[in-house]
Scaffold this active site. Structure first.
Site, PDB file in Angstrom:
ATOM      1  N   SER A 111      43.312  -9.333   2.433  1.00  0.00           N
ATOM      2  CA  SER A 111      42.613 -10.757   1.835  1.00  0.00           C
ATOM      3  C   SER A 111      43.468 -11.748   1.387  1.00  0.00           C
ATOM      4  O   SER A 111      43.321 -12.505   0.541  1.00  0.00           O
ATOM      5  CB  SER A 111      41.823 -10.145   0.666  1.00  0.00           C
ATOM      6  N   GLU A 150      43.621   0.730   9.645  1.00  0.00           N
ATOM      7  CA  GLU A 150      42.157   0.958  10.711  1.00  0.00           C
ATOM      8  C   GLU A 150      42.640   2.145  11.685  1.00  0.00           C
ATOM      9  O   GLU A 150      41.828   2.815  12.212  1.00  0.00           O
ATOM     10  CB  GLU A 150      42.069  -0.309  11.259  1.00  0.00           C
ATOM     11  N   HIS A 186      48.598   0.562  11.330  1.00  0.00           N
ATOM     12  CA  HIS A 186      47.755   0.034  10.518  1.00  0.00           C
ATOM     13  C   HIS A 186      46.652   1.048  10.050  1.00  0.00           C
ATOM     14  O   HIS A 186      46.384   1.810  10.579  1.00  0.00           O
ATOM     15  CB  HIS A 186      47.015  -1.023  11.457  1.00  0.00           C
ATOM     16  N   GLY A 196      44.531 -10.872   8.206  1.00  0.00           N
ATOM     17  CA  GLY A 196      43.443 -10.537   9.265  1.00  0.00           C
ATOM     18  C   GLY A 196      42.623 -11.883   9.317  1.00  0.00           C
ATOM     19  O   GLY A 196      42.885 -12.757   9.954  1.00  0.00           O
ATOM     20  N   GLY A 197      41.612 -11.941   8.510  1.00  0.00           N
ATOM     21  CA  GLY A 197      40.464 -12.766   8.430  1.00  0.00           C
ATOM     22  C   GLY A 197      41.016 -14.272   8.496  1.00  0.00           C
ATOM     23  O   GLY A 197      40.693 -14.982   9.242  1.00  0.00           O
ATOM     24  N   GLU A 224      49.992  -2.963   2.625  1.00  0.00           N
ATOM     25  CA  GLU A 224      48.577  -3.261   2.650  1.00  0.00           C
ATOM     26  C   GLU A 224      47.586  -2.159   2.128  1.00  0.00           C
ATOM     27  O   GLU A 224      47.345  -1.284   2.542  1.00  0.00           O
ATOM     28  CB  GLU A 224      48.084  -3.302   4.196  1.00  0.00           C
ATOM     29  N   GLY A 270      40.119  -6.946   4.267  1.00  0.00           N
ATOM     30  CA  GLY A 270      38.862  -7.470   4.636  1.00  0.00           C
ATOM     31  C   GLY A 270      37.686  -7.243   3.416  1.00  0.00           C
ATOM     32  O   GLY A 270      36.582  -7.334   3.845  1.00  0.00           O
ATOM     33  N   ASN A 308      47.008 -11.016  12.116  1.00  0.00           N
ATOM     34  CA  ASN A 308      46.218  -9.798  13.039  1.00  0.00           C
ATOM     35  C   ASN A 308      44.953  -9.995  13.152  1.00  0.00           C
ATOM     36  O   ASN A 308      44.129 -10.047  12.239  1.00  0.00           O
ATOM     37  CB  ASN A 308      46.720  -8.266  11.957  1.00  0.00           C
ATOM     38  N   TRP A 309      44.973 -10.363  14.556  1.00  0.00           N
ATOM     39  CA  TRP A 309      43.369 -10.749  14.918  1.00  0.00           C
ATOM     40  C   TRP A 309      42.574  -9.770  15.137  1.00  0.00           C
ATOM     41  O   TRP A 309      41.130  -9.866  15.343  1.00  0.00           O
ATOM     42  CB  TRP A 309      43.472 -11.618  16.032  1.00  0.00           C
ATOM     43  N   LYS A 310      43.094  -8.461  15.178  1.00  0.00           N
ATOM     44  CA  LYS A 310      42.225  -7.445  15.388  1.00  0.00           C
ATOM     45  C   LYS A 310      41.168  -7.261  16.602  1.00  0.00           C
ATOM     46  O   LYS A 310      41.651  -7.901  17.661  1.00  0.00           O
ATOM     47  CB  LYS A 310      41.271  -7.005  14.062  1.00  0.00           C
TER      48      LYS A 310
HETATM   49  P1  PGA Z   1      42.513  -9.070   5.894  1.00  0.00           P
HETATM   50  O1  PGA Z   1      43.272  -8.157   6.854  1.00  0.00           O
HETATM   51  O2  PGA Z   1      43.563 -10.180   5.691  1.00  0.00           O
HETATM   52  O3  PGA Z   1      41.211  -9.748   6.637  1.00  0.00           O
HETATM   53  O4  PGA Z   1      42.146  -8.471   4.710  1.00  0.00           O
HETATM   54  C1  PGA Z   1      44.790  -7.508   6.802  1.00  0.00           C
HETATM   55  C2  PGA Z   1      45.177  -6.636   7.655  1.00  0.00           C
HETATM   56  O5  PGA Z   1      44.235  -5.808   7.859  1.00  0.00           O
HETATM   57  O6  PGA Z   1      46.076  -6.839   8.256  1.00  0.00           O
END
Ligand code: PGA
Length: 253
Positions: free
Chosen positions: A213, A97, A95, A234-235, A167, A173, A10-12
């Protein structure tokens, strides 16, 4: 029946066009066969066309959100039909966010889930609790409400076409990963919710990912559990080498 693991990035809101293209060229040759590990990159919508054109055989491209209506006066939004017409095969729905900053609710998650399935786009449906809920010991009750709402009026055949992602918000994050045991226990509970809505056989077939994470250093222990079928990342999905390590780790599943 064996559940094929899923490694979804997930590149956000990260990367420029050149960075996105460089990533695709860097991973295309070294991803595991999709019959063994389903790999997906969920990219900012502006990159989707370019990524679909250049995706290798093994990679799927996904969006990070979509609207639940076919068309209309909704400035800035994208429909499932638009995604489908560009060959986008997956979409992240609900998600945390988007729930926190863009008014995503259990109700819109349900509408989007049904629309994605109708347009043959695989939804990756997110659920997960805040730190307060985790500390109060009510995580399972909280995710049950989210999952029941998401799957309202979704048939068993349709549910089999979905992917879930657990999640915990406190782990996204933050560098704070849920322990494999915490993640596996909650995912088992989510599978139990699916079994109660449908039946055990259906629950045993739906892939449920962990997200929060996940990185090369902890992916093995997470994937070694009974019920975690992959990861939404994500990251650690932003760098090609890291994404390849994560994707190839799932071969051991
Ligand atoms: P993260 O994000 O791996 O950076 O914690 C996961 C996500 O939001 O899907």
């Amino acid at each position: 029946m064996k559940r094929i693991p899923v490694i979804a990035g997930n590149w956000k809101m990260y990367k420029t066009k050149d960075e996105a293209l460089a990533f695709i060229y860097a991973v295309n040759q070294d991803l595991p066969a999709k019959e063994k590990v389903e790999t997906v990159i969920c990219a900012p919508s502006i990159f989707l066309r370019d990524l679909v054109k250049r995706q290798g055989e093994e990679l799927g491209i996904g969006a990070q959100n979509m609207h639940y209506l076919d068309q209309g006066a909704y400035t800035g939004e994208l429909s499932a039909l638009m995604l489908k017409s560009y060959g986008v095969k997956y979409v992240v729905i609900g998600h945390s966010e988007r729930r926190a900053y863009y008014n995503e609710t259990d109700e819109t998650v349900n509408l989007k889930l049904k629309k994605a399935i109708a347009e043959e786009i695989t939804p990756i449906v997110c659920c997960g609790e805040s730190l307060d809920i985790r500390e109060a010991g009510t995580t399972n009750d909280f995710v049950k409400v989210q999952v029941e709402a998401a799957y309202q009026d979704v048939s068993k055949e349709e549910a089999l076409k979905t992917i879930l992602a657990y999640e915990p918000i406190w782990a996204i994050g933050t560098g704070k990963t849920a322990t494999p045991e915490q993640a596996n226990d909650t995912i088992k509970a989510i599978r139990g919710v699916l079994a109660s809505i449908y039946d055990q056989e259906t629950a045993d077939q739906v892939r449920i990912l962990y997200g929060g994470s996940v990185k090369p250093a902890n992916v093995d222990e997470l994937l070694a559990t009974s019920d975690i079928d992959g990861a939404l990342i994500g990251g650690a999905s932003l760098q090609a080498d890291s994404f390849l390590t994560l994707a190839n780790a799932a071969l051991k599943k």
